[in-house]
Design a protein around this motif. Structure first.
Motif, mmCIF file in Angstrom:
data_model
loop_
_atom_site.group_PDB
_atom_site.id
_atom_site.type_symbol
_atom_site.label_atom_id
_atom_site.label_comp_id
_atom_site.label_asym_id
_atom_site.label_seq_id
_atom_site.Cartn_x
_atom_site.Cartn_y
_atom_site.Cartn_z
ATOM 1 N N ARG A 6 62.324 49.944 -28.226
ATOM 2 C CA ARG A 6 63.327 50.408 -29.194
ATOM 3 C C ARG A 6 64.670 49.742 -28.973
ATOM 4 O O ARG A 6 65.350 49.372 -29.928
ATOM 5 C CB ARG A 6 63.501 51.918 -29.087
ATOM 6 C CG ARG A 6 62.544 52.669 -29.923
ATOM 7 C CD ARG A 6 62.959 54.117 -30.027
ATOM 8 N NE ARG A 6 61.777 54.908 -30.213
ATOM 9 C CZ ARG A 6 61.551 56.083 -29.698
ATOM 10 N NH1 ARG A 6 62.462 56.654 -28.958
ATOM 11 N NH2 ARG A 6 60.437 56.715 -29.925
ATOM 12 N N LEU A 7 65.057 49.607 -27.712
ATOM 13 C CA LEU A 7 66.335 48.972 -27.384
ATOM 14 C C LEU A 7 66.349 47.513 -27.832
ATOM 15 O O LEU A 7 67.319 47.058 -28.444
ATOM 16 C CB LEU A 7 66.604 49.063 -25.887
ATOM 17 C CG LEU A 7 67.915 48.452 -25.403
ATOM 18 C CD1 LEU A 7 69.097 49.216 -25.992
ATOM 19 C CD2 LEU A 7 67.986 48.452 -23.896
ATOM 20 N N ARG A 9 64.460 46.156 -30.178
ATOM 21 C CA ARG A 9 64.431 46.148 -31.636
ATOM 22 C C ARG A 9 65.817 46.415 -32.212
ATOM 23 O O ARG A 9 66.235 45.787 -33.172
ATOM 24 C CB ARG A 9 63.433 47.194 -32.134
ATOM 25 C CG ARG A 9 62.638 46.701 -33.304
ATOM 26 C CD ARG A 9 61.665 47.728 -33.811
ATOM 27 N NE ARG A 9 60.447 47.704 -33.025
ATOM 28 C CZ ARG A 9 59.671 48.754 -32.823
ATOM 29 N NH1 ARG A 9 59.962 49.911 -33.334
ATOM 30 N NH2 ARG A 9 58.579 48.635 -32.112
ATOM 31 N N TYR A 10 66.543 47.370 -31.610
ATOM 32 C CA TYR A 10 67.899 47.681 -32.081
ATOM 33 C C TYR A 10 68.830 46.487 -31.873
ATOM 34 O O TYR A 10 69.638 46.163 -32.746
ATOM 35 C CB TYR A 10 68.456 48.916 -31.371
ATOM 36 C CG TYR A 10 69.870 49.229 -31.791
ATOM 37 C CD1 TYR A 10 70.119 49.880 -32.992
ATOM 38 C CD2 TYR A 10 70.958 48.837 -31.016
ATOM 39 C CE1 TYR A 10 71.402 50.150 -33.403
ATOM 40 C CE2 TYR A 10 72.245 49.101 -31.419
ATOM 41 C CZ TYR A 10 72.467 49.757 -32.616
ATOM 42 O OH TYR A 10 73.745 50.012 -33.016
ATOM 43 N N GLN A 11 68.723 45.810 -30.741
ATOM 44 C CA GLN A 11 69.584 44.667 -30.462
ATOM 45 C C GLN A 11 69.335 43.532 -31.459
ATOM 46 O O GLN A 11 70.269 42.900 -31.938
ATOM 47 C CB GLN A 11 69.383 44.169 -29.024
ATOM 48 C CG GLN A 11 69.789 45.156 -27.974
ATOM 49 C CD GLN A 11 71.247 45.545 -28.073
ATOM 50 O OE1 GLN A 11 72.101 44.746 -28.390
ATOM 51 N NE2 GLN A 11 71.534 46.811 -27.813
ATOM 52 N N TRP A 13 68.081 43.898 -34.501
ATOM 53 C CA TRP A 13 68.582 44.382 -35.788
ATOM 54 C C TRP A 13 70.109 44.291 -35.854
ATOM 55 O O TRP A 13 70.671 43.849 -36.857
ATOM 56 C CB TRP A 13 68.118 45.824 -36.008
ATOM 57 C CG TRP A 13 68.683 46.429 -37.225
ATOM 58 C CD1 TRP A 13 68.313 46.171 -38.508
ATOM 59 C CD2 TRP A 13 69.742 47.365 -37.307
ATOM 60 N NE1 TRP A 13 69.070 46.905 -39.382
ATOM 61 C CE2 TRP A 13 69.961 47.648 -38.663
ATOM 62 C CE3 TRP A 13 70.526 48.013 -36.352
ATOM 63 C CZ2 TRP A 13 70.927 48.528 -39.094
ATOM 64 C CZ3 TRP A 13 71.481 48.897 -36.775
ATOM 65 C CH2 TRP A 13 71.684 49.146 -38.136
ATOM 66 N N ALA A 14 70.789 44.670 -34.763
ATOM 67 C CA ALA A 14 72.250 44.611 -34.730
ATOM 68 C C ALA A 14 72.742 43.168 -34.864
ATOM 69 O O ALA A 14 73.733 42.901 -35.554
ATOM 70 C CB ALA A 14 72.777 45.234 -33.438
ATOM 71 N N GLU A 65 74.599 50.579 -39.944
ATOM 72 C CA GLU A 65 73.996 51.822 -39.456
ATOM 73 C C GLU A 65 74.090 52.919 -40.505
ATOM 74 O O GLU A 65 73.149 53.689 -40.709
ATOM 75 C CB GLU A 65 74.662 52.258 -38.157
ATOM 76 C CG GLU A 65 74.301 51.383 -36.980
ATOM 77 C CD GLU A 65 75.114 51.676 -35.734
ATOM 78 O OE1 GLU A 65 76.169 52.345 -35.829
ATOM 79 O OE2 GLU A 65 74.689 51.238 -34.651
ATOM 80 N N ARG A 68 71.632 52.060 -43.386
ATOM 81 C CA ARG A 68 70.251 52.295 -42.938
ATOM 82 C C ARG A 68 69.940 53.785 -42.919
ATOM 83 O O ARG A 68 68.872 54.217 -43.388
ATOM 84 C CB ARG A 68 70.049 51.695 -41.552
ATOM 85 C CG ARG A 68 68.656 51.910 -41.008
ATOM 86 C CD ARG A 68 68.511 51.193 -39.665
ATOM 87 N NE ARG A 68 67.214 51.463 -39.101
ATOM 88 C CZ ARG A 68 66.995 52.325 -38.112
ATOM 89 N NH1 ARG A 68 67.999 52.984 -37.562
ATOM 90 N NH2 ARG A 68 65.791 52.520 -37.640
ATOM 91 N N ALA A 104 65.658 46.892 -41.868
ATOM 92 C CA ALA A 104 65.348 47.807 -40.770
ATOM 93 C C ALA A 104 64.770 49.119 -41.289
ATOM 94 O O ALA A 104 63.998 49.776 -40.594
ATOM 95 C CB ALA A 104 66.598 48.074 -39.942
#
Length: 151
Positions: A6-7, A9-11, A13-14, A65, A68, A104
């Motif tokens: 998850r971390l 994937r978030y990075q 996406w960010a 964010e 999304r 996302a």
């Protein structure tokens, strides 16, 4: 392992949401460094621009964010989610953040089709009306958005 995934994937996406201002920031810093000895005043201006672009990247991440979350809450690009997405179309950085947010949330294809239908192409990097009397560069609201002072 799930937390790490998850971390990561978030990075990713960010980074997709904020790459335009980050790229411009790196370009400004590189030019400031190259021209430091030849034109110190120009280097100071470029470094100031790079600092503003860091604030812009943070604002685009917050905006992505929010978009999304709205798309996930509504369940697609319709209603209030579409309204929020549409508000992000005027500038390149906002458009890229909105597209990353839609991707996302699983609505990437629909979002890209909407942006293309509105007439925007990948080379449209300046904000709408940038070179007219209605230029956003001359308005306080644009700079509040860039600095993350306005949602």
């Amino acid at each position: 392992m799930q937390i790490l995934l998850r971390l990561v994937r978030y990075q990713i996406w960010a980074l997709c949401a904020t790459w335009p201002p980050l790229l411009l920031c790196l370009l400004a810093l590189g030019l400031a460094w190259l021209g430091a000895s030849a034109l110190p005043a120009g280097s100071v201006l470029l470094a100031t621009g790079a600092a503003i672009l860091v604030f812009d990247a943070a604002a685009r991440l917050r905006q992505a964010e929010m978009i999304r979350a709205e798309i996930l809450c509504i369940g697609g690009l319709q209603g209030s989610a579409l309204k929020v997405f549409r508000q992000a179309r005027a500038s390149w950085c906002s458009r890229r953040a909105a597209l990353a947010a839609a991707s996302a949330a699983g609505q990437g294809r629909t979002a890209r089709e909407l942006v293309e239908k509105w007439g925007y192409r990948p080379w449209h990097v300046f904000p709408d009306h940038a070179f007219s009397a209605r230029s956003p560069f001359l308005r306080a609201g644009f700079w509040k958005s860039v600095l993350g002072l306005r949602q």
